[in-house]
Scaffold this motif. Sequence first.
Motif, PDB file in Angstrom:
ATOM      1  N   VAL A 194      -7.340  55.789 -28.777  1.00 58.39           N
ATOM      2  CA  VAL A 194      -8.166  56.996 -28.853  1.00 58.39           C
ATOM      3  C   VAL A 194      -7.542  57.971 -29.845  1.00 58.39           C
ATOM      4  CG1 VAL A 194      -9.290  58.834 -27.545  1.00 58.39           C
ATOM      5  CG2 VAL A 194      -8.697  56.682 -26.403  1.00 58.39           C
ATOM      6  N   LEU A 195      -8.381  58.576 -30.694  1.00 55.00           N
ATOM      7  CA  LEU A 195      -7.969  59.649 -31.587  1.00 55.00           C
ATOM      8  C   LEU A 195      -8.632  60.945 -31.149  1.00 55.00           C
ATOM      9  CD1 LEU A 195      -8.354  57.832 -35.023  1.00 55.00           C
ATOM     10  CD2 LEU A 195      -6.219  58.313 -33.809  1.00 55.00           C
ATOM     11  N   GLY A 196      -7.916  62.069 -31.312  1.00 51.14           N
ATOM     12  CA  GLY A 196      -8.501  63.345 -30.911  1.00 51.14           C
ATOM     13  C   GLY A 196      -7.802  64.520 -31.539  1.00 51.14           C
ATOM     14  N   ARG A 197      -8.402  65.690 -31.383  1.00 50.03           N
ATOM     15  CA  ARG A 197      -7.806  66.918 -31.894  1.00 50.03           C
ATOM     16  C   ARG A 197      -6.657  67.393 -31.017  1.00 50.03           C
ATOM     17  NH1 ARG A 197     -13.415  70.016 -31.929  1.00 50.03           N
ATOM     18  NH2 ARG A 197     -13.461  68.760 -30.029  1.00 50.03           N
ATOM     19  N   ASP A 198      -6.703  67.049 -29.721  1.00 46.75           N
ATOM     20  CA  ASP A 198      -5.663  67.461 -28.788  1.00 46.75           C
ATOM     21  C   ASP A 198      -5.645  66.490 -27.616  1.00 46.75           C
ATOM     22  OD1 ASP A 198      -7.823  68.239 -27.094  1.00 46.75           O
ATOM     23  OD2 ASP A 198      -7.857  70.212 -28.044  1.00 46.75           O
ATOM     24  N   LEU A 199      -4.686  66.696 -26.699  1.00 43.68           N
ATOM     25  CA  LEU A 199      -4.542  65.800 -25.560  1.00 43.68           C
ATOM     26  C   LEU A 199      -5.719  65.905 -24.595  1.00 43.68           C
ATOM     27  CD1 LEU A 199      -0.753  66.199 -24.761  1.00 43.68           C
ATOM     28  CD2 LEU A 199      -1.899  64.099 -25.479  1.00 43.68           C
ATOM     29  N   THR A 239     -15.038  51.273 -19.392  1.00 42.23           N
ATOM     30  CA  THR A 239     -15.167  52.428 -20.264  1.00 42.23           C
ATOM     31  C   THR A 239     -15.728  52.020 -21.621  1.00 42.23           C
ATOM     32  OG1 THR A 239     -13.268  53.447 -19.180  1.00 42.23           O
ATOM     33  CG2 THR A 239     -13.942  54.370 -21.291  1.00 42.23           C
ATOM     34  N   ASP A 240     -16.717  52.751 -22.110  1.00 41.30           N
ATOM     35  CA  ASP A 240     -17.349  52.431 -23.389  1.00 41.30           C
ATOM     36  C   ASP A 240     -16.556  53.003 -24.556  1.00 41.30           C
ATOM     37  OD1 ASP A 240     -19.465  51.116 -22.140  1.00 41.30           O
ATOM     38  OD2 ASP A 240     -20.596  52.980 -21.913  1.00 41.30           O
ATOM     39  N   SER A 241     -16.654  52.340 -25.699  1.00 40.39           N
ATOM     40  CA  SER A 241     -16.065  52.872 -26.928  1.00 40.39           C
ATOM     41  C   SER A 241     -16.909  54.030 -27.441  1.00 40.39           C
ATOM     42  CB  SER A 241     -15.980  51.782 -27.986  1.00 40.39           C
ATOM     43  OG  SER A 241     -15.116  50.734 -27.582  1.00 40.39           O
ATOM     44  N   THR A 242     -16.284  54.895 -28.258  1.00 37.34           N
ATOM     45  CA  THR A 242     -16.956  56.041 -28.864  1.00 37.34           C
ATOM     46  C   THR A 242     -16.606  56.056 -30.349  1.00 37.34           C
ATOM     47  OG1 THR A 242     -15.155  57.645 -28.613  1.00 37.34           O
ATOM     48  CG2 THR A 242     -16.563  57.279 -26.680  1.00 37.34           C
ATOM     49  N   PRO A 243     -17.156  56.990 -31.133  1.00 34.72           N
ATOM     50  CA  PRO A 243     -16.783  57.044 -32.555  1.00 34.72           C
ATOM     51  C   PRO A 243     -15.295  57.268 -32.799  1.00 34.72           C
ATOM     52  CG  PRO A 243     -18.824  58.235 -32.197  1.00 34.72           C
ATOM     53  CD  PRO A 243     -18.306  57.870 -30.837  1.00 34.72           C
ATOM     54  N   THR A 244     -14.573  57.827 -31.815  1.00 36.83           N
ATOM     55  CA  THR A 244     -13.142  58.082 -31.998  1.00 36.83           C
ATOM     56  C   THR A 244     -12.278  57.262 -31.045  1.00 36.83           C
ATOM     57  OG1 THR A 244     -13.257  59.991 -30.508  1.00 36.83           O
ATOM     58  CG2 THR A 244     -13.499  60.403 -32.890  1.00 36.83           C
ATOM     59  N   SER A 245     -12.838  56.241 -30.423  1.00 39.40           N
ATOM     60  CA  SER A 245     -12.057  55.419 -29.506  1.00 39.40           C
ATOM     61  C   SER A 245     -12.560  53.983 -29.533  1.00 39.40           C
ATOM     62  CB  SER A 245     -12.140  55.966 -28.074  1.00 39.40           C
ATOM     63  OG  SER A 245     -13.443  55.789 -27.533  1.00 39.40           O
ATOM     64  N   ALA A 246     -11.658  53.071 -29.195  1.00 40.90           N
ATOM     65  CA  ALA A 246     -12.008  51.655 -29.089  1.00 40.90           C
ATOM     66  C   ALA A 246     -11.404  51.116 -27.806  1.00 40.90           C
ATOM     67  CB  ALA A 246     -11.482  50.877 -30.288  1.00 40.90           C
ATOM     68  N   GLU A 264       1.405  58.264 -26.165  1.00 45.83           N
ATOM     69  CA  GLU A 264       0.683  59.358 -26.819  1.00 45.83           C
ATOM     70  C   GLU A 264       1.569  59.959 -27.899  1.00 45.83           C
ATOM     71  OE1 GLU A 264      -2.022  61.147 -23.200  1.00 45.83           O
ATOM     72  OE2 GLU A 264       0.134  61.554 -23.181  1.00 45.83           O
ATOM     73  N   LEU A 265       0.991  60.132 -29.075  1.00 49.03           N
ATOM     74  CA  LEU A 265       1.719  60.693 -30.216  1.00 49.03           C
ATOM     75  C   LEU A 265       0.976  61.913 -30.729  1.00 49.03           C
ATOM     76  CD1 LEU A 265       3.913  60.566 -32.438  1.00 49.03           C
ATOM     77  CD2 LEU A 265       2.392  59.010 -33.686  1.00 49.03           C
ATOM     78  N   VAL A 266       1.677  63.050 -30.807  1.00 45.59           N
ATOM     79  CA  VAL A 266       1.110  64.286 -31.341  1.00 45.59           C
ATOM     80  C   VAL A 266       1.722  64.520 -32.722  1.00 45.59           C
ATOM     81  CG1 VAL A 266       0.850  66.779 -31.028  1.00 45.59           C
ATOM     82  CG2 VAL A 266       0.813  65.253 -29.041  1.00 45.59           C
ATOM     83  N   CYS A 267       0.881  64.668 -33.718  1.00 45.39           N
ATOM     84  CA  CYS A 267       1.330  64.786 -35.108  1.00 45.39           C
ATOM     85  C   CYS A 267       1.655  66.239 -35.454  1.00 45.39           C
ATOM     86  CB  CYS A 267       0.266  64.232 -36.044  1.00 45.39           C
ATOM     87  SG  CYS A 267      -0.084  62.493 -35.783  1.00 45.39           S
ATOM     88  N   GLY A 268       2.910  66.605 -35.248  1.00 47.48           N
ATOM     89  CA  GLY A 268       3.364  67.945 -35.593  1.00 47.48           C
ATOM     90  C   GLY A 268       3.177  68.951 -34.472  1.00 47.48           C
ATOM     91  N   ARG A 269       4.022  69.981 -34.520  1.00 44.52           N
ATOM     92  CA  ARG A 269       3.821  71.120 -33.629  1.00 44.52           C
ATOM     93  C   ARG A 269       2.720  71.996 -34.213  1.00 44.52           C
ATOM     94  NH1 ARG A 269      10.222  72.326 -33.489  1.00 44.52           N
ATOM     95  NH2 ARG A 269       9.817  71.953 -35.694  1.00 44.52           N
ATOM     96  N   HIS A 270       2.456  73.117 -33.588  1.00 43.81           N
ATOM     97  CA  HIS A 270       1.345  73.959 -34.043  1.00 43.81           C
ATOM     98  C   HIS A 270       1.569  74.405 -35.491  1.00 43.81           C
ATOM     99  CE1 HIS A 270      -1.966  76.765 -33.858  1.00 43.81           C
ATOM    100  NE2 HIS A 270      -1.179  77.716 -34.319  1.00 43.81           N
ATOM    101  N   GLY A 271       0.581  74.130 -36.332  1.00 41.62           N
ATOM    102  CA  GLY A 271       0.615  74.615 -37.703  1.00 41.62           C
ATOM    103  C   GLY A 271       1.533  73.870 -38.647  1.00 41.62           C
ATOM    104  N   GLU A 272       2.004  72.652 -38.259  1.00 41.27           N
ATOM    105  CA  GLU A 272       2.877  71.912 -39.162  1.00 41.27           C
ATOM    106  C   GLU A 272       2.424  70.458 -39.265  1.00 41.27           C
ATOM    107  OE1 GLU A 272       6.897  71.846 -37.717  1.00 41.27           O
ATOM    108  OE2 GLU A 272       6.460  70.403 -36.133  1.00 41.27           O
ATOM    109  N   ASP A 273       2.754  69.839 -40.397  1.00 38.70           N
ATOM    110  CA  ASP A 273       2.496  68.420 -40.583  1.00 38.70           C
ATOM    111  C   ASP A 273       3.620  67.608 -39.944  1.00 38.70           C
ATOM    112  OD1 ASP A 273       0.156  68.861 -42.044  1.00 38.70           O
ATOM    113  OD2 ASP A 273       1.277  69.072 -43.931  1.00 38.70           O
ATOM    114  N   PRO A 274       3.328  66.374 -39.549  1.00 40.15           N
ATOM    115  CA  PRO A 274       4.366  65.577 -38.899  1.00 40.15           C
ATOM    116  C   PRO A 274       5.367  65.003 -39.884  1.00 40.15           C
ATOM    117  CG  PRO A 274       2.394  64.257 -39.154  1.00 40.15           C
ATOM    118  CD  PRO A 274       2.045  65.644 -39.627  1.00 40.15           C
ATOM    119  N   GLY A 275       6.548  64.697 -39.361  1.00 40.93           N
ATOM    120  CA  GLY A 275       7.502  63.900 -40.110  1.00 40.93           C
ATOM    121  C   GLY A 275       7.152  62.433 -39.953  1.00 40.93           C
ATOM    122  N   HIS A 318      -2.862  60.611 -31.220  1.00 43.00           N
ATOM    123  CA  HIS A 318      -3.159  59.183 -31.113  1.00 43.00           C
ATOM    124  C   HIS A 318      -2.676  58.721 -29.739  1.00 43.00           C
ATOM    125  CE1 HIS A 318      -2.303  54.849 -31.455  1.00 43.00           C
ATOM    126  NE2 HIS A 318      -3.230  54.815 -32.399  1.00 43.00           N
ATOM    127  N   ALA A 319      -3.580  58.127 -28.959  1.00 41.34           N
ATOM    128  CA  ALA A 319      -3.227  57.678 -27.612  1.00 41.34           C
ATOM    129  C   ALA A 319      -3.628  56.224 -27.438  1.00 41.34           C
ATOM    130  CB  ALA A 319      -3.925  58.538 -26.559  1.00 41.34           C
TER     131      ALA A 319
END
Length: 205
Positions: free
Chosen positions: A162-167, A142-149, A78-89, A130-131
């Motif tokens: 899977v892509l999402g706004r949060d974990l 498990t079925d795929s969705t618009p944000t998962s394969a 699982e990869l979280v892009c940035g802490r709260h309010g920041e863009d990732p490196g 990104h997970a």
Amino acid sequence: MEIEVGPGAELTIRTVAASIALPNRFGDASRLSVSVSVAEGGRLLWLPEPLIAAARCRHTTVSTVDLDGDAELVWREELVCGRHGEDPGDVRLITVLRRDRRPLYRSDVAVGPHARGWDGPAGFGGARVHATVFRTGETATTDSTPTSAVMALAGGGTVATVLGRDLIETRRITDALVTPPQRTGKAAVTPQGSTAIDSPLVRRA
């Protein structure tokens, strides 16, 4: 880091908290290499908490897993892009899975200022998490969705991305895959034969 699971053994690895890739004040990059081997009849569940890509970081994780014979694996990243309010490196995750030295699955995920197009419509599309979960055994239902394969692999097993706004959002899908199927035709693993390791695995540049 080197991990070896012997014949018939079962190992679960978790972490007590998320890992954070932080920037080095001199701009140097950090790197974590994970080398895993699971012997025939063994099972590994790799379920760490996520890696958080802090702003201005430069980090690469390379994971290589070798499975022998009928060895079993559940592998979650699982990869979280940035802490709260920041863009990732800049973070790159390279994962290679092999069975009997033959390729089974390979993934290469890159985010950050130097990963062109990573946040565009063909990439993360604005998602912050990104997970990926890989699981050996029968194909998951498990079925795929618009944000998962969710896909079956030619060499056996299932991989879900899977892509999402949060974990919370991504784990609604991945949690159904991290529980391995029950073993059939084998002796049950007793508590003495099952080991769990807790480690912070915090990686700082």
